[in-house]
Enzyme design. Structure first.
Site, PDB file in Angstrom:
ATOM      1  N   LYS A  76       1.045  -1.142  -0.056  1.00  0.00           N
ATOM      2  CA  LYS A  76       0.180   0.062   0.068  1.00  0.00           C
ATOM      3  C   LYS A  76       0.857   1.061   0.067  1.00  0.00           C
ATOM      4  O   LYS A  76       1.641   1.693   1.096  1.00  0.00           O
ATOM      5  CB  LYS A  76      -0.971   0.078   1.258  1.00  0.00           C
TER       6      LYS A  76
ATOM      7  N   GLU B  57      10.220   0.879  10.306  1.00  0.00           N
ATOM      8  CA  GLU B  57      11.060   2.138   9.946  1.00  0.00           C
ATOM      9  C   GLU B  57      10.595   3.312  10.094  1.00  0.00           C
ATOM     10  O   GLU B  57       9.795   3.814   9.405  1.00  0.00           O
ATOM     11  CB  GLU B  57      11.619   1.905   8.667  1.00  0.00           C
TER      12      GLU B  57
ATOM     13  N   ARG C  33      18.914  17.416   1.346  1.00  0.00           N
ATOM     14  CA  ARG C  33      18.345  16.405   0.309  1.00  0.00           C
ATOM     15  C   ARG C  33      16.868  16.548   0.621  1.00  0.00           C
ATOM     16  O   ARG C  33      16.130  16.289   1.511  1.00  0.00           O
ATOM     17  CB  ARG C  33      18.943  15.074   0.633  1.00  0.00           C
TER      18      ARG C  33
ATOM     19  N   CYS D 154      14.196  10.880   6.519  1.00  0.00           N
ATOM     20  CA  CYS D 154      14.209  10.068   7.889  1.00  0.00           C
ATOM     21  C   CYS D 154      15.273  10.494   8.657  1.00  0.00           C
ATOM     22  O   CYS D 154      15.572  10.629   9.617  1.00  0.00           O
ATOM     23  CB  CYS D 154      13.442   8.764   8.039  1.00  0.00           C
TER      24      CYS D 154
HETATM   25  P1  NAP Z   1       2.723   8.562   7.684  1.00  0.00           P
HETATM   26  O1  NAP Z   1       1.797   9.285   7.801  1.00  0.00           O
HETATM   27  O2  NAP Z   1       2.998   7.512   9.002  1.00  0.00           O
HETATM   28  O3  NAP Z   1       2.326   7.530   6.295  1.00  0.00           O
HETATM   29  C1  NAP Z   1       3.190   6.338   5.749  1.00  0.00           C
HETATM   30  C2  NAP Z   1       2.505   5.698   5.208  1.00  0.00           C
HETATM   31  O4  NAP Z   1       1.334   4.813   6.112  1.00  0.00           O
HETATM   32  C3  NAP Z   1       1.428   6.062   4.145  1.00  0.00           C
HETATM   33  O5  NAP Z   1       1.160   4.943   3.163  1.00  0.00           O
HETATM   34  C4  NAP Z   1      -0.164   6.405   4.867  1.00  0.00           C
HETATM   35  O6  NAP Z   1      -0.891   6.515   3.880  1.00  0.00           O
HETATM   36  C5  NAP Z   1      -0.083   5.279   5.782  1.00  0.00           C
HETATM   37  N1  NAP Z   1      -0.915   5.402   6.931  1.00  0.00           N
HETATM   38  C6  NAP Z   1      -1.150   6.327   7.680  1.00  0.00           C
HETATM   39  N2  NAP Z   1      -1.879   6.075   8.250  1.00  0.00           N
HETATM   40  C7  NAP Z   1      -2.623   4.610   8.347  1.00  0.00           C
HETATM   41  C8  NAP Z   1      -3.357   3.937   9.066  1.00  0.00           C
HETATM   42  N3  NAP Z   1      -4.058   4.360  10.195  1.00  0.00           N
HETATM   43  N4  NAP Z   1      -3.339   2.559   8.655  1.00  0.00           N
HETATM   44  C9  NAP Z   1      -2.368   2.195   7.559  1.00  0.00           C
HETATM   45  N5  NAP Z   1      -1.591   3.122   6.746  1.00  0.00           N
HETATM   46  C10 NAP Z   1      -1.828   4.146   7.264  1.00  0.00           C
HETATM   47  O7  NAP Z   1       4.225   8.978   7.388  1.00  0.00           O
HETATM   48  P2  NAP Z   1       4.741  10.030   6.120  1.00  0.00           P
HETATM   49  O8  NAP Z   1       4.282  11.343   6.646  1.00  0.00           O
HETATM   50  O9  NAP Z   1       4.150   9.631   4.913  1.00  0.00           O
HETATM   51  O10 NAP Z   1       6.076   9.835   6.056  1.00  0.00           O
HETATM   52  C11 NAP Z   1       7.187  10.503   6.760  1.00  0.00           C
HETATM   53  C12 NAP Z   1       7.623   9.756   8.024  1.00  0.00           C
HETATM   54  O11 NAP Z   1       8.326   8.714   7.580  1.00  0.00           O
HETATM   55  C13 NAP Z   1       8.733  10.638   8.971  1.00  0.00           C
HETATM   56  O12 NAP Z   1       8.319  10.695  10.081  1.00  0.00           O
HETATM   57  C14 NAP Z   1       9.842  10.123   8.422  1.00  0.00           C
HETATM   58  O13 NAP Z   1      10.875  10.093   9.216  1.00  0.00           O
HETATM   59  C15 NAP Z   1       9.548   8.611   8.246  1.00  0.00           C
HETATM   60  N6  NAP Z   1      10.233   7.757   7.426  1.00  0.00           N
HETATM   61  C16 NAP Z   1      11.180   6.647   7.999  1.00  0.00           C
HETATM   62  C17 NAP Z   1      12.062   5.900   7.279  1.00  0.00           C
HETATM   63  C18 NAP Z   1      12.726   4.857   7.890  1.00  0.00           C
HETATM   64  O14 NAP Z   1      13.459   4.045   7.184  1.00  0.00           O
HETATM   65  N7  NAP Z   1      13.050   4.979   9.112  1.00  0.00           N
HETATM   66  C19 NAP Z   1      12.196   6.190   5.892  1.00  0.00           C
HETATM   67  C20 NAP Z   1      11.371   7.220   5.363  1.00  0.00           C
HETATM   68  C21 NAP Z   1      10.391   8.127   6.169  1.00  0.00           C
HETATM   69  P3  NAP Z   1      -1.443   7.809   3.350  1.00  0.00           P
HETATM   70  O15 NAP Z   1      -0.236   8.348   2.537  1.00  0.00           O
HETATM   71  O16 NAP Z   1      -2.654   7.637   2.724  1.00  0.00           O
HETATM   72  O17 NAP Z   1      -1.777   8.720   4.627  1.00  0.00           O
END
Ligand code: NAP
Length: 506
Positions: free
Chosen positions: A199, A277, A305, A311
């Site tokens: 997804k 992650e 970047r 992250c």
């Molecule tokens: P996010 O809001 O948690 O969303 C990530 C994914 O989860 C998206 O596909 C989102 O769908 C989905 N999602 C959200 N709520 C959900 C739920 N209740 N049930 C199932 N899926 C759900 O994070 P983001 O804002 O997209 O990404 C940024 C974050 O990711 C930052 O905190 C960053 O540090 C972290 N990140 C971590 C890594 C790592 O390797 N540690 C790498 C990259 C990013 P929708 O798009 O439809 O909301």
């Protein structure tokens, strides 16, 4: 509900593009329907994918819900029995073909990333090379899944350890690396013999679907790689099924810590394996002994970047008092010289838009909070006139550990600098947050390098280096930054069960 499309007829049905950025997109890889069981599947609902640079609609994409999700899980379960028995060399060859196709199509894949995510084309191309590298790496690792023979005290027994694929894996990915966050998981899962339902994020489903088209061309069997795009509105219901359905053995998630916690709660009831992650808050420490020019170059690379939306991007700079003023001066000069804000498709642009207005509001809030408590704006500090989702690369000095930007993940082009006195003080500030993904420091003192590398509470440390991701090395965090490691020789273990076989009566 959804209907299957004949494979040859996808393009005319699925690519109803609009607007200017859409016109540069490669139609051969653009898909707008779900990919389930080897077929392209339409849904009755759709949602728009927007160009974050202009706000215009790129494409309407299938908005899958619970029924499509169950269908995808059925396809993945059906394919699992056969896929796990495919000889590892054959799985390896298929992943390698997928890699080759990514490389052949790298420019087109990069354009899709720039269009839906906004990052400059050169950076998008870098992501594609990195993303493809995971398919290449795990095509090699597929052939190196080893068990063990253990010596036991009883003469008539032999003890063996087998490694077996975990099973159907639900994969949920973010928008900031629309391609690499998928291949880093899917490469390992498929190499291990698992099948997957992906997804992607609402903002960036086109990269995931383009990967499906290439998987299809590579001959990855039907049901092994499934992609289920859905809107933010439907994400919770789809996510709940992906994380609770008994057919799912494993959840692999990349995204925010807040969402990770929700998914962990879902996973608890059926005790699923999980890889998480999650968010970070990387410190970047510059000690008095550092080579200041190298530290400034590392700071630029690590902070800006993807416009600060990774992250592992530095969240706060901690600079020792003896080198502080020269570091701030040189960094501000370099930011003005090297960083150019604009549409990612334009030549020379290094800073694309943020993903949406909410992201801009967050950066603005962090700047305002800091300035209201005494921080100085050295560079930038406000929204950019280029467009609604753009924010100027910003450098703040006189920041304190109490300000919001020093405690929360900003995820944008803000570089706050805190001045410190001693190594202990820097480590205390760096380790004061409840996450620990990446951390960086610059020092030329060997004893200090060992001490600080060992005492930083993070999963990855850059010593005199601002960029550290590589397919060969383990990626992951400690504390609330997550569970498990991706990439490297460790990444495949996340998708393997260890089975002990006691062979008696010999
Ligand atoms: P996010 O809001 O948690 O969303 C990530 C994914 O989860 C998206 O596909 C989102 O769908 C989905 N999602 C959200 N709520 C959900 C739920 N209740 N049930 C199932 N899926 C759900 O994070 P983001 O804002 O997209 O990404 C940024 C974050 O990711 C930052 O905190 C960053 O540090 C972290 N990140 C971590 C890594 C790592 O390797 N540690 C790498 C990259 C990013 P929708 O798009 O439809 O909301």
């Amino acid at each position: 509900m959804f209907s299957r499309l004949p494979f040859s007829g996808i393009l005319s049905l699925s690519c109803r593009m609009s607007s200017t950025s859409a016109s540069v997109l490669p139609t051969s890889l653009l898909r707008s329907t779900a990919y389930v069981g080897g077929s392209w599947i339409r849904s009755s609902d759709t949602f728009p994918v927007l160009d974050p640079a202009t706000g215009t609609e790129l494409l309407q994409v299938a908005d899958c819900g619970p029924s499509e999700c169950r269908e995808a899980l059925k396809a993945a379960s059906g394919a699992f029995q056969a896929w796990k028995e495919v000889p590892s060399k054959e799985r390896s060859n298929l992943l390698r073909k997928w890699y080759d196709l990514m490389i052949q199509n790298k420019e087109d894949l990069a354009k899709i990333i720039t269009a839906e995510n906004g990052k400059p084309t050169k950076e998008a191309l870098g992501e594609i090379i990195y993303a493809a590298g995971f398919l290449e790496w795990f095509s090699e690792e597929a052939r190196r899944i080893y068990g063990d023979v253990i010596s036991v005290p009883l003469k008539d027994r032999r003890a063996l350890v087998l490694k077996q694929p975990v099973g159907v894996t639900a994969i949920i990915t973010p928008w900031n690396f629309p391609s690499a966050m998928i291949t880093r998981k899917v490469g390992a899962a498929l190499a291990a013999g698992c099948t997957v339902v992906v997804k992607p994020a609402e903002d960036t489903p086109l990269s995931a679907l383009a990967l499906a088209e290439l998987a299809h061309q590579a001959g990855i069997p039907a049901g092994v790689y499934n992609v289920l795009p859905c809107s933010r509105q439907k994400a919770p219901s789809v996510g709940e099924i992906l994380c609770t359905d008994p057919s799912v053995a494993k959840i692999s998630f990349t995204g925010s810590t807040a969402t990770g916690k929700i998914l962990l709660r879902y996973a608890a009831d059926t005790v699923k394996r999980v890889s998480m992650e999650l968010g970070g808050h990387a410190p970047f420490i510059v000690f008095d002994s550092a080579d200041v020019d190298k530290a400034v170059a590392g700071a630029l690379a690590s902070k800006f970047r993807n416009s600060g939306q990774t992250c592992v991007c530095t969240n706060k700079f901690l600079v020792q008092k003896g080198i502080h003023d020269v570091f701030v001066k040189k960094l501000s000069v370099m930011m003005k010289k090297e960083l150019r804000v604009g549409n990612g498709f334009e030549d020379g642009v290094t800073q694309g838009p943020l993903i949406n207005e909410k992201a801009v509001e967050k950066v603005e809030h962090h700047v305002q909070d800091a300035v209201s408590q005494g921080a100085n704006i050295e560079v930038g500090g406000k929204r950019s006139g280029v467009g609604k989702n753009f924010f100027e690369p910003t450098l703040l000095s006189n920041v304190t550990a109490k300000m919001v930007c020093a405690r929360e993940e900003t995820f944008g082009p803000l570089a706050p600098v805190i001045k410190f006195d001693t190594e202990e003080e820097a480590l205390a500030i760096a380790n004061s947050v409840n996450v620990g993904l990446a951390g960086y420091f610059y020092s030329q003192d060997p004893a200090q390098i060992w001490r600080v590398a060992e005492r930083l509470e993070v999963g990855m440390v850059g010593v005199n280096e601002g960029l550290l991701s590589s397919v060969e090395c383990p990626f992951g965090g400690v504390k609330q930054s997550g569970l498990g490691r991706e990439g490297s020789k460790y990444g495949i273990d996340e998708y393997l069960e260890v089975k002990y076989v006691c062979y008696g009566g010999l």
